[in-house]
Design a protein around this motif. Structure first.
Motif, PDB file in Angstrom:
ATOM      1  N   PRO A 137      19.290  42.670  27.172  1.00  0.00           N
ATOM      2  CA  PRO A 137      19.430  42.476  28.617  1.00  0.00           C
ATOM      3  C   PRO A 137      18.373  41.544  29.184  1.00  0.00           C
ATOM      4  O   PRO A 137      18.628  40.808  30.130  1.00  0.00           O
ATOM      5  N   SER A 138      17.177  41.568  28.602  1.00  0.00           N
ATOM      6  CA  SER A 138      16.104  40.719  29.106  1.00  0.00           C
ATOM      7  C   SER A 138      15.098  40.419  28.010  1.00  0.00           C
ATOM      8  O   SER A 138      14.690  41.307  27.265  1.00  0.00           O
ATOM      9  N   VAL A 139      14.726  39.151  27.921  1.00  0.00           N
ATOM     10  CA  VAL A 139      13.706  38.681  26.986  1.00  0.00           C
ATOM     11  C   VAL A 139      12.866  37.664  27.750  1.00  0.00           C
ATOM     12  O   VAL A 139      13.387  36.900  28.558  1.00  0.00           O
ATOM     13  N   SER A 140      11.570  37.654  27.524  1.00  0.00           N
ATOM     14  CA  SER A 140      10.717  36.682  28.206  1.00  0.00           C
ATOM     15  C   SER A 140      11.175  35.261  27.911  1.00  0.00           C
ATOM     16  O   SER A 140      11.605  34.940  26.802  1.00  0.00           O
ATOM     17  N   HIS A 141      11.038  34.385  28.920  1.00  0.00           N
ATOM     18  CA  HIS A 141      11.374  32.973  28.699  1.00  0.00           C
ATOM     19  C   HIS A 141      10.452  32.332  27.676  1.00  0.00           C
ATOM     20  O   HIS A 141      10.747  31.253  27.161  1.00  0.00           O
ATOM     21  N   MET A 142       9.335  32.991  27.361  1.00  0.00           N
ATOM     22  CA  MET A 142       8.417  32.490  26.336  1.00  0.00           C
ATOM     23  C   MET A 142       8.773  32.993  24.946  1.00  0.00           C
ATOM     24  O   MET A 142       8.053  32.714  23.990  1.00  0.00           O
ATOM     25  N   GLN A 143       9.883  33.727  24.852  1.00  0.00           N
ATOM     26  CA  GLN A 143      10.329  34.231  23.560  1.00  0.00           C
ATOM     27  C   GLN A 143      11.727  33.721  23.212  1.00  0.00           C
ATOM     28  O   GLN A 143      12.430  34.339  22.415  1.00  0.00           O
ATOM     29  N   VAL A 144      12.110  32.584  23.784  1.00  0.00           N
ATOM     30  CA  VAL A 144      13.357  31.922  23.389  1.00  0.00           C
ATOM     31  C   VAL A 144      12.992  30.714  22.530  1.00  0.00           C
ATOM     32  O   VAL A 144      11.906  30.149  22.684  1.00  0.00           O
TER      33      VAL A 144
ATOM     34  N   GLU B 236      19.414  29.270  15.800  1.00  0.00           N
ATOM     35  CA  GLU B 236      20.715  29.837  16.168  1.00  0.00           C
ATOM     36  C   GLU B 236      20.700  31.359  16.029  1.00  0.00           C
ATOM     37  O   GLU B 236      21.231  32.073  16.902  1.00  0.00           O
ATOM     38  N   GLU B 237      20.110  31.855  14.943  1.00  0.00           N
ATOM     39  CA  GLU B 237      20.013  33.309  14.752  1.00  0.00           C
ATOM     40  C   GLU B 237      19.152  33.931  15.852  1.00  0.00           C
ATOM     41  O   GLU B 237      19.479  34.993  16.391  1.00  0.00           O
ATOM     42  N   HIS B 238      18.060  33.258  16.146  1.00  0.00           N
ATOM     43  CA  HIS B 238      17.131  33.748  17.165  1.00  0.00           C
ATOM     44  C   HIS B 238      17.816  33.811  18.534  1.00  0.00           C
ATOM     45  O   HIS B 238      17.752  34.825  19.235  1.00  0.00           O
ATOM     46  N   LEU B 239      18.493  32.732  18.907  1.00  0.00           N
ATOM     47  CA  LEU B 239      19.150  32.670  20.211  1.00  0.00           C
ATOM     48  C   LEU B 239      20.282  33.699  20.306  1.00  0.00           C
ATOM     49  O   LEU B 239      20.487  34.313  21.355  1.00  0.00           O
ATOM     50  N   ALA B 240      21.002  33.895  19.204  1.00  0.00           N
ATOM     51  CA  ALA B 240      22.072  34.890  19.192  1.00  0.00           C
ATOM     52  C   ALA B 240      21.497  36.291  19.414  1.00  0.00           C
ATOM     53  O   ALA B 240      22.084  37.116  20.125  1.00  0.00           O
ATOM     54  N   PHE B 241      20.334  36.569  18.818  1.00  0.00           N
ATOM     55  CA  PHE B 241      19.695  37.871  19.016  1.00  0.00           C
ATOM     56  C   PHE B 241      19.271  38.051  20.467  1.00  0.00           C
ATOM     57  O   PHE B 241      19.473  39.124  21.056  1.00  0.00           O
ATOM     58  N   VAL B 242      18.683  37.003  21.052  1.00  0.00           N
ATOM     59  CA  VAL B 242      18.277  37.054  22.458  1.00  0.00           C
ATOM     60  C   VAL B 242      19.475  37.396  23.340  1.00  0.00           C
ATOM     61  O   VAL B 242      19.364  38.157  24.307  1.00  0.00           O
TER      62      VAL B 242
ATOM     63  N   TRP C  71       1.594  23.057  19.635  1.00  0.00           N
ATOM     64  CA  TRP C  71       1.696  24.209  18.751  1.00  0.00           C
ATOM     65  C   TRP C  71       2.880  24.001  17.801  1.00  0.00           C
ATOM     66  O   TRP C  71       3.818  23.288  18.130  1.00  0.00           O
ATOM     67  N   ARG C  72       2.825  24.603  16.644  1.00  0.00           N
ATOM     68  CA  ARG C  72       3.973  24.601  15.747  1.00  0.00           C
ATOM     69  C   ARG C  72       4.705  25.923  15.919  1.00  0.00           C
ATOM     70  O   ARG C  72       4.118  26.996  15.761  1.00  0.00           O
ATOM     71  N   ALA C  73       5.968  25.839  16.282  1.00  0.00           N
ATOM     72  CA  ALA C  73       6.732  27.041  16.594  1.00  0.00           C
ATOM     73  C   ALA C  73       7.577  27.491  15.410  1.00  0.00           C
ATOM     74  O   ALA C  73       8.065  26.664  14.626  1.00  0.00           O
ATOM     75  N   GLU C  74       7.732  28.796  15.303  1.00  0.00           N
ATOM     76  CA  GLU C  74       8.568  29.363  14.245  1.00  0.00           C
ATOM     77  C   GLU C  74       9.239  30.627  14.776  1.00  0.00           C
ATOM     78  O   GLU C  74       8.619  31.415  15.492  1.00  0.00           O
ATOM     79  N   SER C  75      10.497  30.802  14.464  1.00  0.00           N
ATOM     80  CA  SER C  75      11.237  32.009  14.846  1.00  0.00           C
ATOM     81  C   SER C  75      11.157  33.019  13.714  1.00  0.00           C
ATOM     82  O   SER C  75      11.454  32.691  12.555  1.00  0.00           O
ATOM     83  N   LEU C  76      10.765  34.237  14.050  1.00  0.00           N
ATOM     84  CA  LEU C  76      10.644  35.317  13.065  1.00  0.00           C
ATOM     85  C   LEU C  76      11.717  36.366  13.324  1.00  0.00           C
ATOM     86  O   LEU C  76      12.070  36.641  14.467  1.00  0.00           O
ATOM     87  N   GLY C  77      12.215  36.951  12.237  1.00  0.00           N
ATOM     88  CA  GLY C  77      13.220  37.993  12.363  1.00  0.00           C
ATOM     89  C   GLY C  77      12.853  39.231  11.557  1.00  0.00           C
ATOM     90  O   GLY C  77      12.343  39.117  10.439  1.00  0.00           O
ATOM     91  N   TRP C  78      13.079  40.397  12.162  1.00  0.00           N
ATOM     92  CA  TRP C  78      12.878  41.679  11.484  1.00  0.00           C
ATOM     93  C   TRP C  78      14.246  42.198  11.028  1.00  0.00           C
ATOM     94  O   TRP C  78      15.192  42.249  11.825  1.00  0.00           O
ATOM     95  N   PHE C  79      14.347  42.597   9.770  1.00  0.00           N
ATOM     96  CA  PHE C  79      15.614  43.067   9.205  1.00  0.00           C
ATOM     97  C   PHE C  79      15.466  44.498   8.694  1.00  0.00           C
ATOM     98  O   PHE C  79      14.455  44.847   8.074  1.00  0.00           O
ATOM     99  N   ASP C  80      16.485  45.329   8.947  1.00  0.00           N
ATOM    100  CA  ASP C  80      16.441  46.705   8.461  1.00  0.00           C
ATOM    101  C   ASP C  80      16.948  46.781   7.023  1.00  0.00           C
ATOM    102  O   ASP C  80      17.257  45.747   6.393  1.00  0.00           O
TER     103      ASP C  80
ATOM    104  N   GLY D 179      15.044  42.679  15.260  1.00  0.00           N
ATOM    105  CA  GLY D 179      13.926  42.239  16.096  1.00  0.00           C
ATOM    106  C   GLY D 179      13.692  40.760  15.885  1.00  0.00           C
ATOM    107  O   GLY D 179      14.088  40.202  14.855  1.00  0.00           O
ATOM    108  N   ALA D 180      13.090  40.112  16.864  1.00  0.00           N
ATOM    109  CA  ALA D 180      12.829  38.673  16.739  1.00  0.00           C
ATOM    110  C   ALA D 180      11.586  38.320  17.542  1.00  0.00           C
ATOM    111  O   ALA D 180      11.183  39.035  18.469  1.00  0.00           O
TER     112      ALA D 180
END
Length: 375
Positions: free
Chosen positions: A21-28, A11-17, A38-47, A54-55
């Motif tokens: 304006p544009s994100v690759s369909h391979m980064q949703v 949910e956090e990842h999708l909200a960031f996307v 593959w085992r998928a994981e969403s990563l987030g960068w925090f300031d 960033g995600a």
């Protein structure tokens, strides 16, 4: 000071996307469900203030034929960070450290950064020039100096650029060279007028012949797949199984109804062409296409592409992306006809910075290279 990186929810990842304006369909997030091996994981960068800035979707795959739980970490066309930052190390070092802790022996990424662009006229001139053998050797219409600076910084950090394989100019992962039609700031009539004469004539010919293009659903995927397999045999590539497209349909559309669409071109009760379109924000991709060798004179391919381009425009796309093109301009290249077809849209050839590897364990990284070379 580096950013803080940690796993985030879908949910956090999708909200960031949704803020981009544009994100690759391979980064949703849903793309991870498309790739069950593959085992998928969403990563987030925090300031420093705890804001998500960033995600990235990382896909983890175990090293084949090795009992150790060591993984290749792959971020296709990502991560989604500020690639213009002068201190890109602040973004990438935490990612490398995190993935190493997760058992990654090598990291592969594809920064969504453009290096050069060639206008349709420049590509046509290059194809006609007997001295031009590779698109990369032809003078570009536009250059992106920041991309070359980024490449230098990545090399200094220890990243290794993956060179395109073979004669076709395609890398082992995602294509480095693509063809795009820009929509931003243009009316649909202006986009149509940029099509070459052959394209416009073929669209009219298809309409006059009674070709109809319709949107399909899940139950139409077998019809698409049947002629997709025929296309694979004709164009010499290995087709994906029907189950792959059925999984794509279910997972991507569960995330967004317009994430994936299917189009079919009918003529006298027969499907002559079919294609899938993916959309994220202001970017639409022609993803997979298929056509039969029968009745090609009624031009179903031009008809289906123009319908998809028109629908992408209505969805608010700023770019219609035809995806990969060959880098080879020689007449005997079997992909040159496809390049000519795409050039007829009046768009532009685009070179990305390509994919980059970072060996966290050089022995295992080399072992993977050896394994892949023997496949």
């Amino acid at each position: 000071m580096s950013f803080r990186l940690k796993a985030i929810t879908r949910e956090e990842h999708l909200a960031f996307v949704g803020t981009r304006p544009s994100v690759s369909h391979m980064q949703v997030p849903a793309w991870g469900d498309v790739k069950p091996d593959w085992r998928a994981e969403s990563l987030g960068w925090f300031d420093e203030e705890g804001r998500l800035v960033g995600a990235g979707l990382v896909l983890l795959r175990p090293l084949p034929k090795v009992k150790l739980k060591r993984y290749l970490a792959y971020l296709p066309e990502g991560p989604v960070i500020d690639w213009t930052a002068p201190d890109v190390e602040r973004w990438l070092q935490p990612m490398l450290a995190y993935l190493k802790e997760r058992g990654a022996f090598s990291v592969k990424m594809g920064p969504p950064v453009v290096t050069r662009r060639w206008s349709a006229d420049a590509v046509k001139a290059a194809i006609a020039d007997p001295q031009a053998r590779k698109l990369r050797d032809v003078e570009a219409t536009a250059h992106e100096p920041q991309a070359f600076d980024l490449a230098d910084r990545l090399r200094r950090m220890g990243w290794q650029q993956t060179e395109p394989d073979g004669e076709d100019g395609f890398a082992a992962g995602q294509p480095r060279y693509v063809f795009q039609v820009p929509f931003a700031g243009r009316t649909l009539d202006e986009v149509q007028r940029s099509l070459n004469q052959q394209w416009r004539r073929n669209i009219k010919k298809a309409e006059k012949a009674g070709v109809t293009v319709v949107r399909g659903g899940y139950d139409d995927l077998p019809a698409f797949h049947e002629i997709y397999v025929e296309t694979a045999q004709r164009d010499r590539f290995i087709p994906r199984p029907l189950a792959y497209f059925q999984r794509m349909w279910k997972t991507l559309r569960a995330e967004d109804d317009d994430r994936m669409r299917l189009y079919l071109a009918h003529h006298e009760g027969e499907v002559l062409a079919a294609a899938t379109m993916l959309t994220v924000g202001e970017h639409a991709w022609y993803s997979y296409g298929a056509s039969t060798s029968r009745r090609r004179e009624v031009q179903p391919n031009n008809a289906i592409q123009w319908r998809m381009m028109s629908d992408a425009y209505e969805l608010g796309a700023g770019t219609y992306d035809f995806r990969g093109i060959t880098d080879t301009l020689e007449e005997d290249n079997h992909l040159l006809g496809l390049l000519r077809f795409k050039v007829g849209t009046g768009g532009q050839a685009v070179e990305y910075i390509g994919e980059w590897d970072y060996p966290l364990n050089k022995v295992l990284h080399k072992a993977l290279d050896l394994y892949m070379s023997r496949r």
